[in-house]
Every structure is written in structure tokens, then in C-alpha cells.
Design an enzyme around this catalytic site. Structure first.
Site, PDB file in Angstrom:
ATOM      1  N   ARG A 104      34.731 -33.770  18.002  1.00 61.11           N
ATOM      2  CA  ARG A 104      33.953 -33.079  19.026  1.00 61.11           C
ATOM      3  C   ARG A 104      34.905 -32.695  20.140  1.00 61.11           C
ATOM      4  O   ARG A 104      35.707 -33.527  20.593  1.00 61.11           O
ATOM      5  CB  ARG A 104      32.873 -34.032  19.546  1.00 61.11           C
ATOM      6  CG  ARG A 104      32.064 -33.480  20.674  1.00 61.11           C
ATOM      7  CD  ARG A 104      31.061 -34.509  21.185  1.00 61.11           C
ATOM      8  NE  ARG A 104      31.421 -34.904  22.520  1.00 61.11           N
ATOM      9  CZ  ARG A 104      30.559 -35.270  23.469  1.00 61.11           C
ATOM     10  NH1 ARG A 104      29.270 -35.337  23.212  1.00 61.11           N
ATOM     11  NH2 ARG A 104      30.963 -35.605  24.666  1.00 61.11           N
TER      12      ARG A 104
ATOM     13  N   TYR B 170      30.787 -31.976  32.112  1.00 62.08           N
ATOM     14  CA  TYR B 170      30.311 -33.028  31.202  1.00 62.08           C
ATOM     15  C   TYR B 170      31.329 -33.283  30.079  1.00 62.08           C
ATOM     16  O   TYR B 170      31.903 -32.340  29.533  1.00 62.08           O
ATOM     17  CB  TYR B 170      28.967 -32.636  30.556  1.00 62.08           C
ATOM     18  CG  TYR B 170      28.694 -33.495  29.342  1.00 62.08           C
ATOM     19  CD1 TYR B 170      28.263 -34.804  29.491  1.00 62.08           C
ATOM     20  CD2 TYR B 170      28.984 -33.030  28.057  1.00 62.08           C
ATOM     21  CE1 TYR B 170      28.102 -35.634  28.395  1.00 62.08           C
ATOM     22  CE2 TYR B 170      28.818 -33.853  26.949  1.00 62.08           C
ATOM     23  CZ  TYR B 170      28.385 -35.149  27.118  1.00 62.08           C
ATOM     24  OH  TYR B 170      28.246 -35.961  26.036  1.00 62.08           O
TER      25      TYR B 170
ATOM     26  N   ASP C  99      29.041 -30.349  22.335  1.00 66.64           N
ATOM     27  CA  ASP C  99      27.791 -30.806  22.953  1.00 66.64           C
ATOM     28  C   ASP C  99      27.509 -29.966  24.198  1.00 66.64           C
ATOM     29  O   ASP C  99      28.302 -29.968  25.144  1.00 66.64           O
ATOM     30  CB  ASP C  99      27.963 -32.292  23.329  1.00 66.64           C
ATOM     31  CG  ASP C  99      26.659 -32.955  23.747  1.00 66.64           C
ATOM     32  OD1 ASP C  99      25.675 -32.236  23.999  1.00 66.64           O
ATOM     33  OD2 ASP C  99      26.641 -34.199  23.821  1.00 66.64           O
TER      34      ASP C  99
ATOM     35  N   HIS D  66      24.879 -30.523  26.076  1.00 64.16           N
ATOM     36  CA  HIS D  66      24.241 -31.469  26.999  1.00 64.16           C
ATOM     37  C   HIS D  66      23.100 -30.860  27.804  1.00 64.16           C
ATOM     38  O   HIS D  66      23.017 -31.010  29.030  1.00 64.16           O
ATOM     39  CB  HIS D  66      25.286 -32.127  27.901  1.00 64.16           C
ATOM     40  CG  HIS D  66      25.106 -33.610  28.011  1.00 64.16           C
ATOM     41  ND1 HIS D  66      24.614 -34.220  29.131  1.00 64.16           N
ATOM     42  CD2 HIS D  66      25.327 -34.606  27.123  1.00 64.16           C
ATOM     43  CE1 HIS D  66      24.550 -35.535  28.939  1.00 64.16           C
ATOM     44  NE2 HIS D  66      24.969 -35.787  27.717  1.00 64.16           N
TER      45      HIS D  66
ATOM     46  N   GLU E  16      25.403 -29.101  19.778  1.00 60.22           N
ATOM     47  CA  GLU E  16      24.434 -30.180  20.059  1.00 60.22           C
ATOM     48  C   GLU E  16      23.709 -29.963  21.386  1.00 60.22           C
ATOM     49  O   GLU E  16      24.319 -29.512  22.357  1.00 60.22           O
ATOM     50  CB  GLU E  16      25.239 -31.484  20.093  1.00 60.22           C
ATOM     51  CG  GLU E  16      24.499 -32.680  20.605  1.00 60.22           C
ATOM     52  CD  GLU E  16      25.422 -33.900  20.670  1.00 60.22           C
ATOM     53  OE1 GLU E  16      26.439 -33.937  19.934  1.00 60.22           O
ATOM     54  OE2 GLU E  16      25.144 -34.803  21.467  1.00 60.22           O
TER      55      GLU E  16
ATOM     56  N   GLU F 226      19.406 -37.137  20.631  1.00 61.68           N
ATOM     57  CA  GLU F 226      19.874 -38.422  21.164  1.00 61.68           C
ATOM     58  C   GLU F 226      18.924 -38.997  22.211  1.00 61.68           C
ATOM     59  O   GLU F 226      18.936 -40.208  22.433  1.00 61.68           O
ATOM     60  CB  GLU F 226      21.302 -38.314  21.725  1.00 61.68           C
ATOM     61  CG  GLU F 226      21.421 -37.474  22.976  1.00 61.68           C
ATOM     62  CD  GLU F 226      22.857 -37.325  23.455  1.00 61.68           C
ATOM     63  OE1 GLU F 226      23.756 -37.202  22.601  1.00 61.68           O
ATOM     64  OE2 GLU F 226      23.072 -37.333  24.671  1.00 61.68           O
TER      65      GLU F 226
ATOM     66  N   ARG G 130      19.638 -36.189  15.564  1.00 65.48           N
ATOM     67  CA  ARG G 130      20.595 -37.154  16.139  1.00 65.48           C
ATOM     68  C   ARG G 130      19.937 -38.411  16.687  1.00 65.48           C
ATOM     69  O   ARG G 130      20.506 -39.119  17.503  1.00 65.48           O
ATOM     70  CB  ARG G 130      21.413 -36.468  17.237  1.00 65.48           C
ATOM     71  CG  ARG G 130      22.227 -35.296  16.729  1.00 65.48           C
ATOM     72  CD  ARG G 130      23.334 -34.954  17.686  1.00 65.48           C
ATOM     73  NE  ARG G 130      24.280 -36.023  17.774  1.00 65.48           N
ATOM     74  CZ  ARG G 130      24.437 -36.799  18.835  1.00 65.48           C
ATOM     75  NH1 ARG G 130      23.729 -36.628  19.917  1.00 65.48           N
ATOM     76  NH2 ARG G 130      25.330 -37.772  18.819  1.00 65.48           N
TER      77      ARG G 130
ATOM     78  N   GLU H 146      28.296 -40.251  14.939  1.00 59.72           N
ATOM     79  CA  GLU H 146      29.162 -40.188  16.122  1.00 59.72           C
ATOM     80  C   GLU H 146      29.835 -41.549  16.311  1.00 59.72           C
ATOM     81  O   GLU H 146      29.205 -42.594  16.159  1.00 59.72           O
ATOM     82  CB  GLU H 146      28.324 -39.858  17.367  1.00 59.72           C
ATOM     83  CG  GLU H 146      29.136 -39.778  18.642  1.00 59.72           C
ATOM     84  CD  GLU H 146      28.284 -39.422  19.865  1.00 59.72           C
ATOM     85  OE1 GLU H 146      27.050 -39.583  19.804  1.00 59.72           O
ATOM     86  OE2 GLU H 146      28.863 -38.984  20.864  1.00 59.72           O
TER      87      GLU H 146
ATOM     88  N   TRP I  35      21.751 -32.714  33.818  1.00 58.30           N
ATOM     89  CA  TRP I  35      23.111 -33.221  33.650  1.00 58.30           C
ATOM     90  C   TRP I  35      23.460 -33.229  32.168  1.00 58.30           C
ATOM     91  O   TRP I  35      22.671 -33.532  31.309  1.00 58.30           O
ATOM     92  CB  TRP I  35      23.258 -34.637  34.224  1.00 58.30           C
ATOM     93  CG  TRP I  35      24.610 -35.186  33.856  1.00 58.30           C
ATOM     94  CD1 TRP I  35      25.818 -34.764  34.355  1.00 58.30           C
ATOM     95  CD2 TRP I  35      24.919 -36.177  32.870  1.00 58.30           C
ATOM     96  NE1 TRP I  35      26.832 -35.442  33.748  1.00 58.30           N
ATOM     97  CE2 TRP I  35      26.310 -36.310  32.820  1.00 58.30           C
ATOM     98  CE3 TRP I  35      24.128 -36.949  32.037  1.00 58.30           C
ATOM     99  CZ2 TRP I  35      26.947 -37.211  31.970  1.00 58.30           C
ATOM    100  CZ3 TRP I  35      24.748 -37.837  31.173  1.00 58.30           C
ATOM    101  CH2 TRP I  35      26.154 -37.968  31.157  1.00 58.30           C
TER     102      TRP I  35
HETATM  103  C1  CS2 Z   1      26.286 -37.885  24.575  1.00 60.25           C
HETATM  104  C2  CS2 Z   1      26.525 -39.028  25.422  1.00 60.25           C
HETATM  105  O1  CS2 Z   1      26.627 -36.932  22.507  1.00 60.25           O
HETATM  106  C3  CS2 Z   1      26.817 -37.894  23.196  1.00 60.25           C
HETATM  107  O2  CS2 Z   1      27.430 -38.885  22.859  1.00 60.25           O
HETATM  108  O3  CS2 Z   1      25.564 -36.803  24.922  1.00 60.25           O
HETATM  109  O4  CS2 Z   1      27.813 -38.904  25.947  1.00 60.25           O
HETATM  110  C4  CS2 Z   1      25.514 -39.220  26.537  1.00 60.25           C
HETATM  111  O5  CS2 Z   1      25.851 -38.436  27.623  1.00 60.25           O
HETATM  112  C5  CS2 Z   1      25.480 -40.652  26.891  1.00 60.25           C
HETATM  113  O6  CS2 Z   1      25.130 -41.409  25.781  1.00 60.25           O
HETATM  114  C6  CS2 Z   1      24.514 -40.918  28.026  1.00 60.25           C
HETATM  115  O7  CS2 Z   1      24.378 -42.273  28.222  1.00 60.25           O
HETATM  116 MG    MG Z   2      25.184 -35.639  23.200  1.00 53.64          MG
END
Ligand code: CS2
Ligand code: MG
Length: 402
Positions: A147, A159, A210, A212, A236, A262, A283, A339, A402
Site C-alpha cells: 500500500r 493521512y 487508501d 480514507h 480503499e 474497516e 475489509r 493487511e 479524517w
Molecule cells: C487504516 C487505518 O487501512 C488502514 O489500515 O485506514 O490506518 C486506520 O486509520 C486506523 O486503523 C484507525 O485506527
Molecule cells: Mg483504511
């Protein structure tokens, strides 16, 4: 057979973890992870006030009944706190069942479908050059799926950019760190990043990214389309999925594979995405969605639509979740990828485990149950430290995702 005791262990060997330990009258115990990043003590209270008293005296072999009891029986269903508490109970009970049977959880589920588990690691850099180097470092470590996240010119605290090359840890302060977001800068930069990665390293590796939850569905569609030449393994969390229908627009405009889940807690968060074939990878994770008992149902449902698994495995999921996830991944027929962010050495010492990384894959080792333990004496040396996830604002101050 009866549960005689259960207690919560909170420890911070570099970051906070919440672990539930369930003991039985046969001398066998099991452990489950209940960590919710930045909200750890809410789950502790839920477990101690509402779950543990009801566990004492129950037959630990009745995993399904315990799941239904804490899900249906709570009346207030779902949500990250409740489902993590249920996950901790569920994983601890599967662990106990495995130890009683002398079998791994994979074997209890039906046996291994594969020899090892494909994982992806997190490469991140402060800028383009740094990210290219970080991806190279992961390739050198043997990863075949990587990633890539990068600092974005003109954006402070993007991020996914870590404080070291191998460990990314976003929760960092007693009040959330404020970050700033600019979608246009990101949309311009992201295809340049993947163009550079493919030019440098060719097409032999799987690349992931990602978003996010930052984009609108139409912005996400634009990005997916612009990334098509770089053949991503997945894109993602490219838009928030509270409205599952939002993914239809993205899907109509791009063939870049989509992954999400997630922050989902139950099948109800994913049902429409799966059955309308709006995503390629789900996920959801054991700790986030009610344990093995529920994730197995999600995976079976996803298999009907050729959606594959890609469980969340950030460092805020403890080695207990990683051990349980690997047991699940070895079995699940529609496995996609797992992951894997490395935990610190301190964390690995607190949670002794048998899994190991080799040539881009994790090997669960020969274990009974999930094969992860907790060294309570060592755990006690790392007291809880409050830490919260950051927040994001647009440049004009408006709150953003975020
Ligand atoms: C995430 C994480 O894909 C990922 O692993 O989006 O970094 C996420 O931000 C954290 O698990 C938050 O606690
Ligand atoms: Mg993520």
C-alpha cells in the site's frame, strides 16, 4: 463446562490494547482483542459493566448462543463498542474450543484452503521521492503487495504518512491533532504518485491505496478512472459508505477495484454493497465486526457475489486479532488479501505468538486455538496512555472526514 472468571487487561506497549481473558473450570483459558483506537476505555466499561457479569457460569462451548445473547440480548444492537466487546468474547471462546479440541481455529472452521496468507504492507513517505524509496524498501523486505501513501505537496499532515518507515500510528495526543485537507491537490497528485511507482518498479507488484473516506462519489469516480493505467489491486475507502448506494456512481465510472469495510460492524453495513456488486473486497475485521462467528457469515454472503475478503490489520488491532485473522484467512474460501502492519517489538513481546512473515506472506504456525497469548506481568509494565485519532478540516476551517 463453565466460565469461572473473565477480566479485561489494558496495556500500552507503544499503543493501547484491550484484551479480554476468559477462564474456565477445566483450567483452559482463551483471550480476545477488544481494542477500539482512541475509545479503548468505552469498550472496557462495556465489557466490565455489561458483559463479564453475564459470562460467569455460561458454558464456553456454546459460542453461537453467547454471540446471540450479547447481540440480540443487548437490545441496543450494533455499533463499534458493542461489536468489539462481542468480538472479544467470541474470539476468546473460539480460542478455548480450539485448546479443548487440540485444534487450530482454521481446523475448527473446516480446514485450510491455502498454505499461507498473502499480506500487504504500508509504504509511506513524506513526498514523492520518499514514497518511491519506501515502496522499494518494502519490495526489498519481500512484500509482493504494497500500500502506498504519501505526503501531498501543499497539504500539512496527510493521512497515512508515518513517523518511521515501518510503523504508522495515527493516534497521538490527548486531544485530536488537527490536520488540513484539500481534495484538488490530492486528485492531482495521486495519479502522479502511481505513475512514478509503476515507472520505477514495473508491474510485478500489487499496489494498493487508501483514500480514507475523503472524496465525494464523483471525485472518487474521477480518481478511480485516472488510476486505471496503474492497475491497482484496490482503492480503499474512497468515499464514506454510510450510504451504500453512493458506490453505484463510482462503479459506473471505473473498473479500478474497490475495497471498503474497516469501520463496518455488521453485515447490515455491507449488504447492499455486496449484493449489488458495488465492491470487490470487503475489509471487515474480526475485532470490528463481532468476531469469527459474524465475519464467517459476512464472508459466506460475499462469496455469493464473488466479493473477496481483505481484512483490516492496522497496528491498532492487537496481535490477538492478527492471530485470529490468520486462522480465518487460512480457511476462508473467498480470501483476497490481509493487511499487515508490523507491531513494535514491545507489543510482540507482550503478546507471544507463532505467526511469522516470509516472502510477502504470513504463516500462522502450528497452533491450537488462535495461538496468541498475553504475558500479563509484562503487560502490567505498560499502563494505559490516552491517545486519540486526528481530525481533519478543509482549508477554510470546515470539518471534514479524517
Ligand atoms: C487504516 C487505518 O487501512 C488502514 O489500515 O485506514 O490506518 C486506520 O486509520 C486506523 O486503523 C484507525 O485506527
Ligand atoms: Mg483504511
Amino acid at each position: 463446562m463453565k466460565i469461572t472468571a473473565a477480566r479485561v487487561i489494558v496495556t500500552c506497549p507503544g499503543r493501547n490494547f484491550v484484551t479480554l481473558k476468559i477462564e474456565t473450570d477445566q483450567g483452559v483459558y482463551g483471550i480476545g482483542d477488544a481494542t477500539l483506537n482512541g475509545r479503548e476505555l468505552s469498550v472496557v466499561a462495556y465489557l466490565e459493566e455489561h458483559v463479564i457479569p453475564a459470562l460467569i457460569g455460561k458454558d464456553p462451548r456454546r459460542i453461537e448462543d453467547a454471540w446471540q445473547y450479547f447481540y440480540r440480548g443487548a437490545y441496543w444492537r450494533r455499533g463499534p463498542v458493542t461489536m468489539r466487546a462481542i468480538a472479544a468474547v467470541d474470539v476468546a471462546l473460539w480460542d478455548i474450543k480450539g485448546k479443548m479440541a487440540g485444534m487450530s481455529i482454521t481446523d475448527l472452521l473446516g480446514g485450510a484452503s491455502r498454505d499461507s496468507v498473502l499480506v500487504y504492507g504500508h509504504a509511506n513517505g513524506a513526498d514523492l521521492e520518499g514514497t518511491i524509496d519506501a515502496v522499494g524498501q518494502y519490495i526489498d523486505l519481500g512484500y509482493t503487495a504494497i500500500r502506498a501513501q504519501s505526503g501531498i505537496p501543499g497539504i500539512k499532515l496527510a493521512y497515512g504518512v508515518g513517523r518511521g518507515t515501518l510503523h504508522y500510528e495515527p493516534a497521538d495526543a490527548t486531544l485530536p491533532t488537527e490536520t488540513v485537507w484539500n481534495t484538488s491537490k490530492y486528485l492531482d497528485y495521486c495519479p502522479k504518485l502511481f505513475d512514478a511507482l509503476r515507472s520505477n518498479y514495473g508491474n510485478d507488484h500489487e499496489l494498493l491505496h487508501d483514500g480514507h473516506h475523503r472524496l465525494t462519489p464523483n471525485e472518487a469516480a474521477q480518481l478511480g478512472k485516472n488510476l486505471e493505467p496503474y492497475r491497482l489491486f484496490w482503492l480503499e475507502d474512497i468515499t464514506p459508505a454510510e450510504n451504500q448506494e453512493a458506490f453505484r456512481h463510482i462503479r459506473q465510472h471505473t473498473t479500478t477495484p474497490l475495497a471498503v469495510g474497516e469501520i463496518f460492524n455488521t453485515i447490515w453495513d455491507a449488504k447492499d454493497l455486496i449484493q449489488n456488486q458495488l465492491i470487490d473486497y470487503i475489509r471487515m475485521t474480526i475485532v470490528g465486526s463481532g468476531g469469527i462467528t459474524h465475519l464467517r457469515r459476512v464472508a459466506d454472503f460475499a462469496a455469493l457475489w464473488q466479493v473477496r475478503t481483505g481484512s483490516h490489520g492496522a497496528t491498532d488491532l492487537s496481535p490477538v486479532t492478527m492471530g485470529a485473522a490468520l486462522q480465518f484467512d487460512m480457511w476462508v474460501p473467498n480470501f483476497g488479501i490481509q493487511e499487515y502492519m508490523r507491531h513494535t517489538e514491545e507489543t510482540d513481546a507482550v503478546f507471544p505468538h507463532a505467526y511469522s512473515f516470509d516472502k510477502g506472506r504470513l504463516h500462522p504456525g502450528a497452533v491450537v486455538g488462535h495461538g496468541v497469548d498475553i504475558d500479563e506481568a509484562l503487560a502490567a509494565r505498560y499502563p494505559y496512555k490516552p491517545a486519540q485519532l486526528p481530525v481533519a478540516r478543509l482549508e477554510d476551517g470546515t470539518m471534514w472526514n479524517w
